[in-house]
Design a protein around this motif. Structure first.
Motif, short mmCIF file in Angstrom:
data_model
loop_
_atom_site.label_atom_id
_atom_site.label_comp_id
_atom_site.label_asym_id
_atom_site.label_seq_id
_atom_site.Cartn_x
_atom_site.Cartn_y
_atom_site.Cartn_z
N ILE A 6 -28.64 32.65 -74.01
CA ILE A 6 -28.35 32.70 -72.87
C ILE A 6 -28.82 33.86 -72.05
O ILE A 6 -28.43 35.01 -72.31
N ASP A 7 -29.30 33.59 -70.83
CA ASP A 7 -30.21 34.56 -70.10
C ASP A 7 -28.80 35.42 -68.95
O ASP A 7 -27.78 34.52 -68.70
N ASP A 8 -28.99 36.37 -68.73
CA ASP A 8 -28.17 37.14 -67.88
C ASP A 8 -27.58 36.48 -66.45
O ASP A 8 -26.48 36.52 -66.16
N ASP A 9 -28.65 35.89 -65.92
CA ASP A 9 -28.30 34.96 -64.79
C ASP A 9 -28.06 33.64 -64.86
O ASP A 9 -27.87 32.83 -63.79
N GLU A 10 -27.87 33.08 -66.32
CA GLU A 10 -27.56 31.77 -66.36
C GLU A 10 -26.07 31.34 -66.60
O GLU A 10 -25.45 32.29 -66.82
N ARG A 11 -25.98 30.23 -65.84
CA ARG A 11 -24.63 30.01 -65.75
C ARG A 11 -24.07 29.02 -67.18
O ARG A 11 -24.96 28.62 -67.84
N ILE A 12 -22.82 29.59 -67.56
CA ILE A 12 -22.36 29.02 -68.53
C ILE A 12 -20.91 28.42 -68.39
O ILE A 12 -20.44 28.61 -67.02
N ASP A 21 -21.92 18.88 -79.91
CA ASP A 21 -22.41 18.29 -78.68
C ASP A 21 -21.22 17.83 -77.86
O ASP A 21 -20.17 17.37 -78.11
N VAL A 22 -21.15 18.47 -76.66
CA VAL A 22 -19.88 18.09 -75.57
C VAL A 22 -20.39 17.16 -74.57
O VAL A 22 -21.45 17.22 -74.04
N PRO A 23 -19.60 16.42 -74.14
CA PRO A 23 -20.04 15.51 -72.84
C PRO A 23 -20.26 16.21 -71.86
O PRO A 23 -19.51 17.20 -71.48
N VAL A 24 -21.37 15.84 -70.84
CA VAL A 24 -21.41 16.53 -69.73
C VAL A 24 -20.68 15.73 -68.72
O VAL A 24 -20.85 14.55 -68.35
N PRO A 25 -19.96 16.54 -68.13
CA PRO A 25 -18.77 15.94 -67.17
C PRO A 25 -19.50 15.23 -65.82
O PRO A 25 -20.42 15.46 -65.35
N THR A 26 -18.91 14.14 -65.54
CA THR A 26 -19.72 13.48 -64.27
C THR A 26 -18.75 13.81 -63.05
O THR A 26 -17.33 13.91 -63.24
N ASN A 39 -14.53 27.24 -60.02
CA ASN A 39 -15.74 26.70 -59.96
C ASN A 39 -16.12 25.88 -61.46
O ASN A 39 -17.27 25.58 -61.55
N LYS A 40 -14.95 25.32 -62.10
CA LYS A 40 -15.21 24.55 -63.20
C LYS A 40 -16.00 25.37 -64.31
O LYS A 40 -16.31 24.43 -65.24
N GLY A 41 -16.09 26.62 -64.37
CA GLY A 41 -16.86 27.34 -65.34
C GLY A 41 -15.99 27.64 -66.53
O GLY A 41 -16.56 28.00 -67.80
N LEU A 42 -14.63 27.67 -66.24
CA LEU A 42 -13.54 27.97 -67.32
C LEU A 42 -12.55 26.90 -67.47
O LEU A 42 -12.12 26.48 -66.37
N PHE A 65 -14.95 36.29 -70.00
CA PHE A 65 -15.84 35.17 -69.41
C PHE A 65 -15.75 35.27 -67.80
O PHE A 65 -16.85 34.53 -67.23
N GLN A 66 -14.65 35.34 -67.56
CA GLN A 66 -14.38 35.26 -65.91
C GLN A 66 -15.09 36.46 -65.37
O GLN A 66 -15.83 36.32 -64.44
#
Length: 199
Positions: free
Chosen positions: A50-56, A157-162, A80-83, A70-71
């Motif tokens: 993971i890069d420093d500016d990459e969204r996780i 593998d986790v599902p990508v939310p739609t 922002n649905k990141g957590l 993480f926050q």
């Protein structure tokens, strides 16, 4: 010398020290749970590249302390649905990067604080299993010595939310608007109080 200074003196890595100095004002102090979250974040950064500016994105399996690194360090929030917090009462987290457009699943890393490994660090294990009172300083000192050896991890593998269309309705009980999940006519708040409201 206060507790945080004594802990920082035991750490050689300047990046880890900087991360701790960012976490402490946000969390209020350096708790053992926040330090565990920090170690999990750093393990994921290395294993997922993971890069420093990459969204996780992270799903924490406890609401206690572990989500805070993480926050504050990665900007992952509930809003922002990141957590995502699914409180299973476990010191565990699943971390993944953003998916490419059209992907249905994304590789994620699930990290767990492993009691079979913490047993090799008796003071920390006593904290983890709640066998006796252990100070944050003593527990974190053991985690510094362990340097990641107390965790187990595996890729999933986790599902990508739609992004579904929001159906907004007016609750027939309270008259407030709410987002429907199906075709319900009562909001979750009123549904949770239906015995009290005599519905």
């Amino acid at each position: 010398m206060d507790e945080i200074d004594r802990i920082l003196k035991k750490i050689d890595d300047p990046t880890l020290k900087e991360q701790i100095n960012i976490i402490v004002p946000f969390h209020g102090h350096l708790s053992t749970g926040a330090f565990i979250g920090l170690q999990m974040l750093n393990i994921a950064r290395n294993l997922l590249d993971i890069d420093d500016d990459e969204r996780i994105f992270v799903t924490c399996e406890t609401q206690n302390c572990l989500p805070d690194p993480f926050q504050i360090l990665r900007g992952c929030t509930v809003g922002n649905k990141g957590l995502n917090i699914i409180d299973h009462g476990k010191m565990a987290a699943t971390i993944n990067k953003s998916a490419d457009k059209g992907e249905k699943t994304i590789k994620a890393l699930r990290i767990v604080l492993d009691p079979e490994k913490t047993v090799d660090y008796p003071v920390f294990h006593a904290w983890y299993m709640n066998e006796r009172k252990v100070s944050h300083e003593d527990a974190i000192s053991e985690l510094i010595k362990a340097d990641g050896d107390v965790y187990s991890w595996y890729f999933i593998d986790v599902p990508v939310p739609t992004k579904a269309k929001k159906n907004v309705a007016i609750c027939r009980v309270c008259g407030e608007s709410f987002i429907q999940e199906e075709n319900e006519s009562i909001c979750k708040w009123c549904e949770s109080r239906k015995n009290e409201l005599k519905l």
